[in-house]
Design an enzyme around this catalytic site. Structure first.
Site, PDB file in Angstrom:
ATOM      1  NE  ARG A  13       9.365   6.340  -4.677  1.00 51.60           N
ATOM      2  CZ  ARG A  13       9.569   5.043  -4.836  1.00 51.60           C
ATOM      3  NH1 ARG A  13       8.839   4.170  -4.161  1.00 51.60           N
ATOM      4  NH2 ARG A  13      10.491   4.618  -5.672  1.00 51.60           N
ATOM      5  CB  CYS A  57       9.162  -3.590   1.830  1.00 52.68           C
ATOM      6  SG  CYS A  57      10.531  -4.399   1.081  1.00 52.68           S
ATOM      7  CD  GLU A  81       6.989  -1.908   5.061  1.00 52.71           C
ATOM      8  OE1 GLU A  81       7.107  -2.173   6.246  1.00 52.71           O
ATOM      9  OE2 GLU A  81       7.941  -1.612   4.322  1.00 52.71           O
ATOM     10  CG  ASP A  82       6.221   0.563  -0.102  1.00 54.84           C
ATOM     11  OD1 ASP A  82       6.587   0.986   1.013  1.00 54.84           O
ATOM     12  OD2 ASP A  82       7.004   0.048  -0.925  1.00 54.84           O
ATOM     13  CG  HIS A 118      10.427   3.708   1.855  1.00 59.21           C
ATOM     14  ND1 HIS A 118      10.373   2.528   1.129  1.00 59.21           N
ATOM     15  CD2 HIS A 118       9.566   4.554   1.249  1.00 59.21           C
ATOM     16  CE1 HIS A 118       9.510   2.681   0.127  1.00 59.21           C
ATOM     17  NE2 HIS A 118       9.008   3.891   0.183  1.00 59.21           N
TER      18      HIS A 118
END
Ligand code: CIR
Length: 236
Positions: free
Chosen positions: A144, A225, A77-78, A172
């Site tokens: 991040r 994620c 997902e990131d 997050h």
């Protein structure tokens, strides 16, 4: 306020990537004391998760090759943000995670999405910090993700308003909230999680599928994620 995007919450494909052998020892984690990740169990849970996406949700699975040199690569997902036909390839905030975008970009290119790359060296963004409600984006400003990353996202998805949310105690934005359906945002916290559970219980027409992710949670991973969801329905 603009209406809900057509097709919001409908998906045809899920991009996933298996659990690398390096995850237990080398995956990043906020709590260093979490040093007891069981690889075999993490892999079993991930297989179950992919099985739910495939068999219960009917999604076509695009499985990227496992890469032991990228300990956090199961958290696809990131690496990208997909909305409609556009995929924004991110510039992950953790230096050691930047290479994860390569295979994700290839898969999204193969799905014929319009690829936008975050190349600005002052920008960082993790997909876990991006919440799309179907009407607008919220971007967590975290360790991040920075303001420049949020600006580039706003530029890539010009049809939508983008608001930023400062993140203090979590990795997050989506570590503690997520869309549960059109117009339904769930927000967790020890107290709030209980409240969210009650909201779910009221949704009798929604199917609840329990999927454990006990091992990946030790390295700050959660359900969303581990996949990138894509809707290609309009092409069929
Ligand atoms: C990390 O610290 O980057 C990973 N161990 C966890 C990433 C989880 N990603 C997400 O929730 N989107």
């Amino acid at each position: 306020m603009a209406g809900l995007t057509v097709g919001f919450g409908e998906y045809t494909h899920a991009i996933v990537r298996g659990v690398p052998a390096s995850l237990p020892k080398d995956a990043l984690r906020m709590n260093e004391a979490n040093d007891d990740v069981d690889l075999a169990r993490a892999r079993r849970e991930h297989e179950l998760y992919v099985g739910v996406l495939m068999h219960k949700l009917g999604l076509q699975i695009v499985e990227l090759p496992v890469d032991d040199s990228l300990p956090d690569s199961v958290f696809v997902e990131d690496a990208a943000l997909v909305c409609g036909d556009t995929a924004l390839i991110t510039r992950p905030g953790a230096l050691g995670r930047r290479k994860e975008t390569e295979m994700v970009k290839k898969a999204l290119t193969d799905l014929h999405l319009n690829i936008v790359e975050m190349t600005d060296e002052s920008a960082t963004l993790d997909g876990g910090d991006v919440l799309f409600t179907g009407r607008e984006f919220f971007v967590g400003l975290s360790k991040r993700t920075n303001q420049r990353g949020a600006e580039i996202l706003a530029d890539a998805f010009k049809d939508y308003a983008v608001s930023t949310v400062p993140i203090y105690d979590a990795l997050h934005l989506k570590s503690f909230c997520s869309m549960a359906g059109p117009g339904l945002l769930v927000i967790g916290s020890s107290d709030g999680a209980q409240k969210a559970l009650k909201v779910f219980e009221r949704l009798k027409d929604h199917m609840l599928i329990p999927v454990p992710l006990t091992q990946m949670a030790k390295v700050d991973g959660s359900l969303s994620c581990c996949s990138i969801l894509v809707n290609k329905r309009h092409e069929m």
